[in-house]
Design a protein around this motif. Structure first.
Motif, PDB file in Angstrom:
ATOM      1  N   LEU A   1       0.823  -1.207   0.000  1.00 24.73           N
ATOM      2  CA  LEU A   1       0.000   0.000   0.000  1.00 24.73           C
ATOM      3  C   LEU A   1       0.856   1.256   0.000  1.00 24.73           C
ATOM      4  N   GLY A   2       2.074   1.135   0.561  1.00 22.63           N
ATOM      5  CA  GLY A   2       2.974   2.281   0.549  1.00 22.63           C
ATOM      6  C   GLY A   2       3.384   2.686  -0.852  1.00 22.63           C
ATOM      7  N   LEU A   3       3.425   1.704  -1.746  1.00 26.65           N
ATOM      8  CA  LEU A   3       3.763   2.009  -3.135  1.00 26.65           C
ATOM      9  C   LEU A   3       2.659   2.799  -3.817  1.00 26.65           C
ATOM     10  N   TYR A   4       1.428   2.686  -3.297  1.00 33.87           N
ATOM     11  CA  TYR A   4       0.308   3.424  -3.868  1.00 33.87           C
ATOM     12  C   TYR A   4      -0.046   4.643  -3.031  1.00 33.87           C
ATOM     13  N   ARG A   5       0.930   5.095  -2.244  1.00 35.65           N
ATOM     14  CA  ARG A   5       0.723   6.319  -1.482  1.00 35.65           C
ATOM     15  C   ARG A   5       0.573   7.488  -2.466  1.00 35.65           C
ATOM     16  N   GLY A   6      -0.503   8.214  -2.320  1.00 32.26           N
ATOM     17  CA  GLY A   6      -0.761   9.330  -3.236  1.00 32.26           C
ATOM     18  C   GLY A   6      -1.458   8.906  -4.524  1.00 32.26           C
ATOM     19  N   ALA A   7      -1.934   7.645  -4.589  1.00 34.26           N
ATOM     20  CA  ALA A   7      -2.560   7.168  -5.828  1.00 34.26           C
ATOM     21  C   ALA A   7      -3.838   7.936  -6.152  1.00 34.26           C
ATOM     22  N   LEU A   8      -4.659   8.223  -5.125  1.00 37.86           N
ATOM     23  CA  LEU A   8      -5.884   8.973  -5.367  1.00 37.86           C
ATOM     24  C   LEU A   8      -5.570  10.373  -5.868  1.00 37.86           C
ATOM     25  N   ALA A   9      -4.571  10.989  -5.210  1.00 33.38           N
ATOM     26  CA  ALA A   9      -4.160  12.317  -5.677  1.00 33.38           C
ATOM     27  C   ALA A   9      -3.595  12.236  -7.089  1.00 33.38           C
ATOM     28  N   HIS A  10      -2.881  11.160  -7.358  1.00 34.49           N
ATOM     29  CA  HIS A  10      -2.336  10.951  -8.693  1.00 34.49           C
ATOM     30  C   HIS A  10      -3.476  10.874  -9.720  1.00 34.49           C
ATOM     31  N   PHE A  11      -4.497  10.079  -9.401  1.00 32.99           N
ATOM     32  CA  PHE A  11      -5.627   9.968 -10.333  1.00 32.99           C
ATOM     33  C   PHE A  11      -6.364  11.298 -10.460  1.00 32.99           C
ATOM     34  N   MET A  12      -6.583  11.976  -9.330  1.00 36.84           N
ATOM     35  CA  MET A  12      -7.282  13.256  -9.374  1.00 36.84           C
ATOM     36  C   MET A  12      -6.491  14.298 -10.153  1.00 36.84           C
ATOM     37  N   ARG A  13      -5.174  14.084 -10.259  1.00 35.51           N
ATOM     38  CA  ARG A  13      -4.355  14.985 -11.063  1.00 35.51           C
ATOM     39  C   ARG A  13      -4.370  14.593 -12.527  1.00 35.51           C
ATOM     40  N   VAL A  14      -4.120  13.320 -12.827  1.00 35.03           N
ATOM     41  CA  VAL A  14      -3.998  12.919 -14.229  1.00 35.03           C
ATOM     42  C   VAL A  14      -5.349  12.831 -14.927  1.00 35.03           C
ATOM     43  N   ALA A  15      -6.419  12.528 -14.180  1.00 37.05           N
ATOM     44  CA  ALA A  15      -7.730  12.415 -14.812  1.00 37.05           C
ATOM     45  C   ALA A  15      -8.157  13.738 -15.449  1.00 37.05           C
ATOM     46  N   PRO A  16      -8.143  14.859 -14.703  1.00 40.56           N
ATOM     47  CA  PRO A  16      -8.460  16.135 -15.373  1.00 40.56           C
ATOM     48  C   PRO A  16      -7.440  16.499 -16.453  1.00 40.56           C
ATOM     49  N   HIS A  17      -6.172  16.157 -16.202  1.00 35.56           N
ATOM     50  CA  HIS A  17      -5.135  16.504 -17.167  1.00 35.56           C
ATOM     51  C   HIS A  17      -5.343  15.773 -18.489  1.00 35.56           C
ATOM     52  N   TYR A  18      -5.564  14.458 -18.416  1.00 37.16           N
ATOM     53  CA  TYR A  18      -5.777  13.691 -19.644  1.00 37.16           C
ATOM     54  C   TYR A  18      -7.089  14.077 -20.315  1.00 37.16           C
ATOM     55  N   ALA A  19      -8.120  14.341 -19.501  1.00 39.04           N
ATOM     56  CA  ALA A  19      -9.399  14.756 -20.073  1.00 39.04           C
ATOM     57  C   ALA A  19      -9.246  16.072 -20.834  1.00 39.04           C
ATOM     58  N   LEU A  20      -8.552  17.028 -20.203  1.00 35.63           N
ATOM     59  CA  LEU A  20      -8.333  18.314 -20.865  1.00 35.63           C
ATOM     60  C   LEU A  20      -7.435  18.166 -22.086  1.00 35.63           C
ATOM     61  N   MET A  21      -6.351  17.423 -21.906  1.00 36.53           N
ATOM     62  CA  MET A  21      -5.362  17.305 -22.972  1.00 36.53           C
ATOM     63  C   MET A  21      -5.950  16.626 -24.208  1.00 36.53           C
TER      64      MET A  21
END
Length: 550
Positions: free
Chosen positions: A301-321
């Protein structure tokens, strides 16, 4: 005053120049009538990806920085994206949300112009069947002429390839961005230029590519999933008519789907890489950081630390891009269509004026015949199976060039006249019948005759190679053609040329395969020499009239 009489030689030269001018104008008009808008060059897709990703970066930079803070070893910025964002604003002010933005924009542009911009070109090289199927669909020997979509594994492979190249290109900006997005005071950089200068002065240029192995691994994994899922979802939505190609919604939906897939495979490597960037003295490489996190820093689970924030960042980014990319592509398609229509109109007008021999602003039947005689050589017309229907029913009467040209001219003239009459008021029909075709009618005429001219000329070339007249071109026919045109034919050239053109591996060439060889050739340039040049180029040779160059 006596009229000046030109000598016969001057008249001949003037007529030859006029005929050459007419041929050029006709060739240009046929080129536009016989072709659609071409695919944009590769650099356009590369530029679109770079611009779209750069424009999306300012919107998603706060979330990107929150992800970086959540990946830090200590958790003084909280454990959720909301706590990280609020802590940023509280300690650094609103400007903290955009800390490291210039580096983030350069990082996104340098990576995605390659990762996304080169995805389709590389995929088309790996899977050429999707483009070839359209050209071969009319071939009776080709079997199934349906389009072939690239399988998922090829999409993954193409995405992994572009991801690796993009990671290498963007790694220096990735390092700078990560450090500039760290808490204020962690790295005393005044800006992008100052950060580059300080890093080179204190750590050397080699540090820019420290952790590049992790970046390449991360982006190969992430890009393979990201681009494969994005292209797959986009193709499915368009194919099933859920969304139209070139719409922002298509890019948004496919971008969101690809974001989920990329986070799933990227997050472990992403976390390990962040540890290396923020603690270069402690960790030798991403693998040492990975093992430290796995066994002493929280387990899997430590390897996925920040995964939600990662998704919340890349999801809008990829959607916009991807949404911006679809919009840019559709805007370019509209501009390309307008430019194509403009140049097409100019070409038709020039051809119309060159064949309007009596300057009446109308093209009559005799001028249509002159048009066809310019486009179709005598041998092509006499041997054309398509024009046999114009012959006399008397089996003893030989087909005449002029008879076929006149019959074809009448048919095309009437067909174009009727099509043009649909756009005229009723009282204009009589005027049209009397005076001939105006520019619109002439344009319709060129469109009607384009496919006929191409087919007749290609059939003539096919017949020139088909020496035994069995309806197919064999290896011996190819060799005879080469020997007739060139004094020296290298050993093995005939076999290589034959294999390059025989796309269906039948051991002979059909008329449709010759047609495919000429697909990018202007109608009036379809000759035996043109076919030989295309043949040889596919086999890796370059032909010139007197010899063969390797």
């Amino acid at each position: 005053m006596a009229t000046k009489v030109l000598p016969p030689q001057a008249n001949t030269q003037r007529n030859a120049q006029k005929a050459l001018f007419q041929t050029k104008r006709l060739a240009e008009a046929l080129r536009y009538a016989d072709s659609s808008i071409k695919e944009p060059p590769v650099w356009v897709g590369v530029a679109n990806a770079g611009v779209a990703s750069m424009l999306a970066a300012p919107v998603t930079n706060p979330l990107d920085r929150a992800k970086t803070l959540l990946q830090m070893p200590n958790r003084r910025f909280g454990s959720t994206m909301t706590s990280a964002l609020s802590s940023m604003v509280r300690t650094e002010g609103p400007s903290g949300l955009f800390r490291g933005l210039p580096a983030a924009m350069l990082r996104e542009s340098s990576k995605n112009c390659v990762r996304i911009g080169l995805f389709k070109p590389i995929l088309s090289v790996m899977h050429p069947e999707s483009s070839n199927s359209k050209n071969n669909s009319s071939d009776p020997d080709s079997g199934d002429g349906s389009s072939s979509k690239p399988p998922l594994w090829k999409r993954f492979a193409a995405g992994a390839c572009t991801g690796a190249i993009g990671a290498i290109c963007s790694n220096p900006f990735e390092l700078i961005k990560t450090r500039m997005q760290a808490p204020m005071g962690s790295f005393p950089y005044k800006g992008l230029g100052d950060s580059v200068a300080q890093i080179i002065r204190s750590e050397g240029t080699g540090v820019f590519y420290k952790g590049v192995g992790a970046s390449v691994a991360r982006d190969m994994l992430g890009s393979s999933a990201n681009m494969a899922i994005q292209s797959l979802v986009s193709d499915w939505l368009v194919e099933h008519k859920v969304m139209k190609e070139g719409t922002v919604g298509l890019g948004v939906v496919s971008g969101l789907a690809s974001a989920a897939a990329s986070v799933l495979v990227m997050q472990p490597v992403d976390t390990s890489r962040a540890y290396v960037y923020l603690n270069p003295g402690k960790y030798k490489n991403a693998f040492s950081a990975f093992t430290d996190i796995l066994f002493r820093g929280g387990g899997p689970l430590g390897l996925y630390r920040g995964a939600l924030a990662h998704f919340m960042r890349v999801a809008p980014h990829y959607a916009l891009m991807f949404g911006l990319m679809e919009k840019l592509t559709s805007m370019e398609a509209v501009l390309a269509r307008k430019w194509h229509d403009h140049t097409r109109s100019d070409a038709m007008r020039s051809a119309f004026q060159s064949f309007d021999l009596n300057s009446s602003n109308r093209i009559d039947i005799s001028e249509v015949e002159a048009l066809l005689k310019t486009a179709l050589p005598l041998s092509a017309v006499r041997n054309s199976s398509r024009l046999r229907r114009y012959d006399s029913q008397d089996p003893h009467e030989q087909p005449q060039y002029q008879d076929r040209i006149h019959s074809l001219a009448l048919e095309l003239f009437e067909k174009s006249k009727q099509a043009n009459a649909k756009h005229l008021p009723l009282h204009g029909h009589a005027q049209l019948n009397e005076e001939g075709l105006d520019l619109k009618g002439f344009t319709q005429l060129i469109e009607n005759m384009a496919s006929i001219v191409r087919d007749v000329r290609i059939e003539a070339v096919f017949n020139q190679f088909d020496l035994d007249h069995d309806g197919r071109i064999s290896k011996s026919d190819v060799l005879a053609g080469l020997e007739e045109l060139f004094s020296f034919v290298p050993e093995g050239l005939t076999t290589q040329v034959m294999e390059a053109a025989d796309v269906h591996n039948k051991g002979y060439l059909s008329l449709s395969e010759i047609r495919n060889l000429c697909i990018d050739v202007d109608s009036l340039e379809v000759t035996r020499m043109t076919v030989l040049r295309h043949w040889a180029s596919k086999a890796g040779f370059r032909l010139i009239p007197t010899m063969i160059q390797f």
